[in-house]
Scaffold this motif. Structure first.
Motif, PDB file in Angstrom:
ATOM      1  N   PRO A 111      48.369  46.766  45.664  1.00  0.00           N
ATOM      2  CA  PRO A 111      47.035  46.657  46.285  1.00  0.00           C
ATOM      3  C   PRO A 111      45.955  46.258  45.288  1.00  0.00           C
ATOM      4  CG  PRO A 111      48.173  48.584  47.123  1.00  0.00           C
ATOM      5  CD  PRO A 111      49.001  48.067  45.984  1.00  0.00           C
ATOM      6  N   ALA A 112      46.008  46.831  44.085  1.00  0.00           N
ATOM      7  CA  ALA A 112      45.005  46.479  43.075  1.00  0.00           C
ATOM      8  C   ALA A 112      45.165  45.026  42.627  1.00  0.00           C
ATOM      9  CB  ALA A 112      45.128  47.410  41.874  1.00  0.00           C
ATOM     10  N   LEU A 113      46.406  44.620  42.374  1.00  0.00           N
ATOM     11  CA  LEU A 113      46.635  43.280  41.856  1.00  0.00           C
ATOM     12  C   LEU A 113      46.274  42.196  42.857  1.00  0.00           C
ATOM     13  CD1 LEU A 113      49.966  44.050  39.997  1.00  0.00           C
ATOM     14  CD2 LEU A 113      47.827  43.311  38.925  1.00  0.00           C
ATOM     15  N   MET A 114      46.611  42.396  44.114  1.00  0.00           N
ATOM     16  CA  MET A 114      46.304  41.363  45.100  1.00  0.00           C
ATOM     17  C   MET A 114      44.812  41.292  45.415  1.00  0.00           C
ATOM     18  SD  MET A 114      47.499  42.807  48.843  1.00  0.00           S
ATOM     19  CE  MET A 114      49.150  43.209  48.335  1.00  0.00           C
ATOM     20  N   ASN A 115      44.114  42.374  45.102  1.00  0.00           N
ATOM     21  CA  ASN A 115      42.670  42.400  45.344  1.00  0.00           C
ATOM     22  C   ASN A 115      41.861  42.189  44.070  1.00  0.00           C
ATOM     23  OD1 ASN A 115      42.317  43.007  48.284  1.00  0.00           O
ATOM     24  ND2 ASN A 115      43.637  44.733  47.750  1.00  0.00           N
ATOM     25  N   HIS A 116      42.531  41.667  43.031  1.00  0.00           N
ATOM     26  CA  HIS A 116      41.853  41.314  41.779  1.00  0.00           C
ATOM     27  C   HIS A 116      41.170  42.533  41.153  1.00  0.00           C
ATOM     28  CE1 HIS A 116      41.938  36.806  42.695  1.00  0.00           C
ATOM     29  NE2 HIS A 116      42.419  37.391  43.766  1.00  0.00           N
ATOM     30  N   GLN A 117      41.891  43.650  41.137  1.00  0.00           N
ATOM     31  CA  GLN A 117      41.371  44.880  40.555  1.00  0.00           C
ATOM     32  C   GLN A 117      42.268  45.352  39.418  1.00  0.00           C
ATOM     33  OE1 GLN A 117      41.311  47.498  43.925  1.00  0.00           O
ATOM     34  NE2 GLN A 117      39.494  46.546  44.851  1.00  0.00           N
ATOM     35  N   GLU A 118      41.733  46.186  38.545  1.00  0.00           N
ATOM     36  CA  GLU A 118      42.515  46.752  37.446  1.00  0.00           C
ATOM     37  C   GLU A 118      43.561  47.720  37.987  1.00  0.00           C
ATOM     38  OE1 GLU A 118      39.925  48.643  34.686  1.00  0.00           O
ATOM     39  OE2 GLU A 118      38.634  46.887  34.417  1.00  0.00           O
ATOM     40  N   THR A 119      44.702  47.785  37.297  1.00  0.00           N
ATOM     41  CA  THR A 119      45.753  48.734  37.697  1.00  0.00           C
ATOM     42  C   THR A 119      45.649  50.045  36.928  1.00  0.00           C
ATOM     43  OG1 THR A 119      47.327  48.005  36.008  1.00  0.00           O
ATOM     44  CG2 THR A 119      47.311  46.800  38.115  1.00  0.00           C
ATOM     45  N   GLY A 120      44.870  50.050  35.843  1.00  0.00           N
ATOM     46  CA  GLY A 120      44.808  51.238  34.990  1.00  0.00           C
ATOM     47  C   GLY A 120      45.944  51.282  33.978  1.00  0.00           C
ATOM     48  N   ARG A 121      46.729  50.216  33.925  1.00  0.00           N
ATOM     49  CA  ARG A 121      47.862  50.152  33.005  1.00  0.00           C
ATOM     50  C   ARG A 121      47.760  48.876  32.176  1.00  0.00           C
ATOM     51  NH1 ARG A 121      48.641  51.761  38.000  1.00  0.00           N
ATOM     52  NH2 ARG A 121      49.770  53.691  38.439  1.00  0.00           N
ATOM     53  N   ASP A 122      48.088  48.996  30.887  1.00  0.00           N
ATOM     54  CA  ASP A 122      48.029  47.839  29.996  1.00  0.00           C
ATOM     55  C   ASP A 122      49.394  47.219  29.758  1.00  0.00           C
ATOM     56  OD1 ASP A 122      45.146  48.068  29.228  1.00  0.00           O
ATOM     57  OD2 ASP A 122      45.834  49.999  28.451  1.00  0.00           O
ATOM     58  N   VAL A 141      51.505  35.917  52.681  1.00  0.00           N
ATOM     59  CA  VAL A 141      50.195  36.391  52.244  1.00  0.00           C
ATOM     60  C   VAL A 141      49.726  35.517  51.080  1.00  0.00           C
ATOM     61  CG1 VAL A 141      48.844  38.412  51.584  1.00  0.00           C
ATOM     62  CG2 VAL A 141      50.959  38.714  52.869  1.00  0.00           C
ATOM     63  N   PRO A 142      49.334  34.275  51.358  1.00  0.00           N
ATOM     64  CA  PRO A 142      48.960  33.367  50.275  1.00  0.00           C
ATOM     65  C   PRO A 142      47.795  33.870  49.450  1.00  0.00           C
ATOM     66  CG  PRO A 142      48.339  32.469  52.432  1.00  0.00           C
ATOM     67  CD  PRO A 142      49.221  33.644  52.686  1.00  0.00           C
ATOM     68  N   ALA A 143      46.939  34.713  50.042  1.00  0.00           N
ATOM     69  CA  ALA A 143      45.775  35.211  49.309  1.00  0.00           C
ATOM     70  C   ALA A 143      46.180  36.141  48.173  1.00  0.00           C
ATOM     71  CB  ALA A 143      44.829  35.929  50.260  1.00  0.00           C
ATOM     72  N   ALA A 144      47.439  36.620  48.169  1.00  0.00           N
ATOM     73  CA  ALA A 144      47.890  37.537  47.127  1.00  0.00           C
ATOM     74  C   ALA A 144      48.014  36.837  45.775  1.00  0.00           C
ATOM     75  CB  ALA A 144      49.229  38.157  47.515  1.00  0.00           C
ATOM     76  N   TYR A 145      48.193  35.517  45.787  1.00  0.00           N
ATOM     77  CA  TYR A 145      48.349  34.782  44.537  1.00  0.00           C
ATOM     78  C   TYR A 145      47.030  34.772  43.758  1.00  0.00           C
ATOM     79  CZ  TYR A 145      49.150  30.992  41.238  1.00  0.00           C
ATOM     80  OH  TYR A 145      49.252  30.255  40.091  1.00  0.00           O
ATOM     81  N   VAL A 146      47.151  35.004  42.450  1.00  0.00           N
ATOM     82  CA  VAL A 146      45.969  35.031  41.581  1.00  0.00           C
ATOM     83  C   VAL A 146      45.997  33.798  40.677  1.00  0.00           C
ATOM     84  CG1 VAL A 146      44.743  36.302  39.787  1.00  0.00           C
ATOM     85  CG2 VAL A 146      45.891  37.545  41.644  1.00  0.00           C
ATOM     86  N   GLN A 147      44.942  33.034  40.709  1.00  0.00           N
ATOM     87  CA  GLN A 147      44.840  31.835  39.898  1.00  0.00           C
ATOM     88  C   GLN A 147      44.767  32.193  38.403  1.00  0.00           C
ATOM     89  OE1 GLN A 147      45.071  28.775  40.995  1.00  0.00           O
ATOM     90  NE2 GLN A 147      44.987  29.207  43.203  1.00  0.00           N
ATOM     91  N   PRO A 148      45.280  31.309  37.537  1.00  0.00           N
ATOM     92  CA  PRO A 148      45.290  31.603  36.099  1.00  0.00           C
ATOM     93  C   PRO A 148      43.941  32.038  35.542  1.00  0.00           C
ATOM     94  CG  PRO A 148      46.610  29.666  36.536  1.00  0.00           C
ATOM     95  CD  PRO A 148      45.946  30.028  37.840  1.00  0.00           C
ATOM     96  N   GLY A 149      42.867  31.428  36.006  1.00  0.00           N
ATOM     97  CA  GLY A 149      41.550  31.758  35.468  1.00  0.00           C
ATOM     98  C   GLY A 149      41.034  33.127  35.863  1.00  0.00           C
ATOM     99  N   ASP A 150      41.695  33.775  36.812  1.00  0.00           N
ATOM    100  CA  ASP A 150      41.239  35.084  37.305  1.00  0.00           C
ATOM    101  C   ASP A 150      42.100  36.238  36.810  1.00  0.00           C
ATOM    102  OD1 ASP A 150      39.208  33.872  38.797  1.00  0.00           O
ATOM    103  OD2 ASP A 150      40.566  33.514  40.497  1.00  0.00           O
ATOM    104  N   ARG A 151      42.994  35.990  35.872  1.00  0.00           N
ATOM    105  CA  ARG A 151      43.955  37.020  35.472  1.00  0.00           C
ATOM    106  C   ARG A 151      43.481  37.886  34.309  1.00  0.00           C
ATOM    107  NH1 ARG A 151      49.232  32.981  35.820  1.00  0.00           N
ATOM    108  NH2 ARG A 151      48.875  32.396  38.012  1.00  0.00           N
ATOM    109  N   SER A 152      42.652  37.364  33.466  1.00  0.00           N
ATOM    110  CA  SER A 152      42.202  38.127  32.310  1.00  0.00           C
ATOM    111  C   SER A 152      40.810  38.688  32.547  1.00  0.00           C
ATOM    112  CB  SER A 152      42.209  37.250  31.054  1.00  0.00           C
ATOM    113  OG  SER A 152      41.317  36.166  31.213  1.00  0.00           O
ATOM    114  N   GLY A 153      40.574  39.827  31.915  1.00  0.00           N
ATOM    115  CA  GLY A 153      39.260  40.451  31.986  1.00  0.00           C
ATOM    116  C   GLY A 153      38.757  40.718  30.589  1.00  0.00           C
ATOM    117  N   ARG A 154      37.730  41.502  30.478  1.00  0.00           N
ATOM    118  CA  ARG A 154      37.207  41.847  29.162  1.00  0.00           C
ATOM    119  C   ARG A 154      38.206  42.724  28.424  1.00  0.00           C
ATOM    120  NH1 ARG A 154      31.701  45.384  27.855  1.00  0.00           N
ATOM    121  NH2 ARG A 154      31.930  45.350  25.567  1.00  0.00           N
ATOM    122  N   ASP A 155      38.502  42.372  27.185  1.00  0.00           N
ATOM    123  CA  ASP A 155      39.448  43.131  26.376  1.00  0.00           C
ATOM    124  C   ASP A 155      38.679  44.072  25.453  1.00  0.00           C
ATOM    125  OD1 ASP A 155      41.498  44.116  24.836  1.00  0.00           O
ATOM    126  OD2 ASP A 155      42.426  42.179  24.443  1.00  0.00           O
TER     127      ASP A 155
END
Length: 395
Positions: A105-116, A32-46
């Protein structure tokens, strides 16, 4: 601080045959290569600067609690008073693979997990790092981690420089045995295969939990083990199974077998043995002459966490020697902050001060020379090796 042993906790869970573990292996590999998240897509608004909260997910019974009120956690409460950050603490991680299935499921779809902040075993943490599912921490804002992290835990193969992970607690996979009932000492892994232990030995059923110590018994450098080393180890264990030398393969239920005397020697975790010794001082833990595995369960910040800076503050707080000492006195695993030893040693409470001399919490130099952090099973290896190991174990 109190040093009373707590009930054992199955934190290093077994890899289930073709279940969540196998699914995770496929996902972590090329399937499932699409599961990998590129470095630029890992952080969100803090939101840390304006929202003084933090969601921390951990294992059950893996933090200090108040003597009078078990719902209170003194070190977390002190962090809140000092920083003004309110921590929502959930004991929701009961199994590495189960938790992987919950948040993947959240992580592979570039969504928040609700956990910090989460705590997972390093073999699972390796999977998260490979998939790009966790953020790099800012060590410039974590001076206590930079100063006090145990040098032996600083640079595991899966996360060079510990940029994405920080050990919460550490431990040793070695051998536990009942010296009085056995009537002799155990010093080598091969001692488990003596005739007088036939049917009285158990091994851990989880691939990730068991393989390193068994390879070390064969003289393998587990920091760079090879495919042939794995299959040689499996062949050895298969022969022992056929001879009925191994009673069974276990999760943390080896604790009951050892306590009742149904088993005289077994593969075991250092923290569990400290707890068992409180009721039965005849039970001993040994790091074999050939070596034993040093492992950790680590703090990580998932992608898109809304309170990354708050999480980094909490991680650094637990690396203050005084705080690390308070936590170590409760959980009784290997403390990843060696400087906490002096704090415990200075305690006026005799029982607490004695913990500073326990090599299963603060390994001495002689023991450390025999400890190694095993190379992780790669995503390419995992499906093949898990299938083989499960056939040996009977899963």
């Amino acid at each position: 601080m109190r040093a009373t042993p707590k009930p054992p906790i199955p934190r290093r869970s077994l890899l289930r045959a073709l279940g969540a573990g196998a699914a995770g292996a496929t996902l972590a590999g090329c399937g499932v290569p699409a599961a990998y998240v590129q470095p630029g897509d890992r952080s969100g608004r803090d939101f840390s600067a304006t929202d003084h909260t933090l969601h921390f997910a951990n294992w059950p019974l893996y933090i200090d609690t108040d003597d009078e009120d078990g719902s209170k956690r003194p070190t977390l409460d002190a962090f809140g008073r000092r920083t003004g950050i309110s921590v929502t603490y959930t004991e929701e991680i009961n199994d590495n693979d189960e938790f992987f299935g919950k948040i993947s499921p959240a992580l592979m779809n570039h969504q928040e997990t609700g956990r910090d902040l989460i705590v997972i075993s390093d073999w699972m943490a390796a999977r998260f790092v490979r998939l790009g599912w966790v953020q790099e921490m800012d060590r410039a804002k974590q001076p206590h981690v930079a100063k006090y992290l145990d040098p032996q835990l600083r640079s595991p193969a899966f996360d060079e420089g510990r940029r994405h992970s920080v050990p919460w607690q550490s431990g040793i996979t070695g051998i536990a045995y009942n010296r009085k009932k056995l009537g002799r000492e155990i010093q080598h892994l091969s001692d488990l295969w003596a005739d007088d232990l036939r049917g009285k030995v158990t091994l851990l059923s989880g691939l990730d939990e068991s393989f390193a110590l068994l390879m070390q018994g064969n003289g393998v450098d587990v920091t760079r083990w090879k495919r042939d080393d794995f299959y040689e180890m499996c062949e050895q264990v298969e022969k022992l199974v056929r001879k009925k030398h191994i009673r069974r393969f276990t999760g943390n239920d080896y604790i009951k077998d050892l306590a009742t005397g149904d088993v005289l020697a077994c593969q075991a975790y250092s923290g569990d043995v400290i707890q068992l010794q409180a009721d039965n001082p005849e039970i001993e833990f040994v790091v074999p002459e050939e070596g034993a595995e040093l492992w950790a369960e680590s703090l990580m910040i998932p992608n898109l966490a809304r309170h990354k800076r708050n999480a980094e503050k909490l991680v650094d707080y637990y690396y203050e020697p005084e705080v690390a000492a308070e936590l170590a006195a409760w959980v009784n695993y290997v403390c990843p902050v060696p400087a906490a030893r002096e704090v415990l040693a200075s305690s006026k409470d005799e029982e607490t001060a004695a913990l500073a001399e326990d090599p299963l919490i603060f390994p001495d130099d002689a023991m450390r020379k025999r400890l190694a952090i095993a190379r992780d099973i790669t995503s390419e290896e995992r499906t093949e090796f898990a299938k083989k190991w499960n056939s040996v174990v009977g899963l």
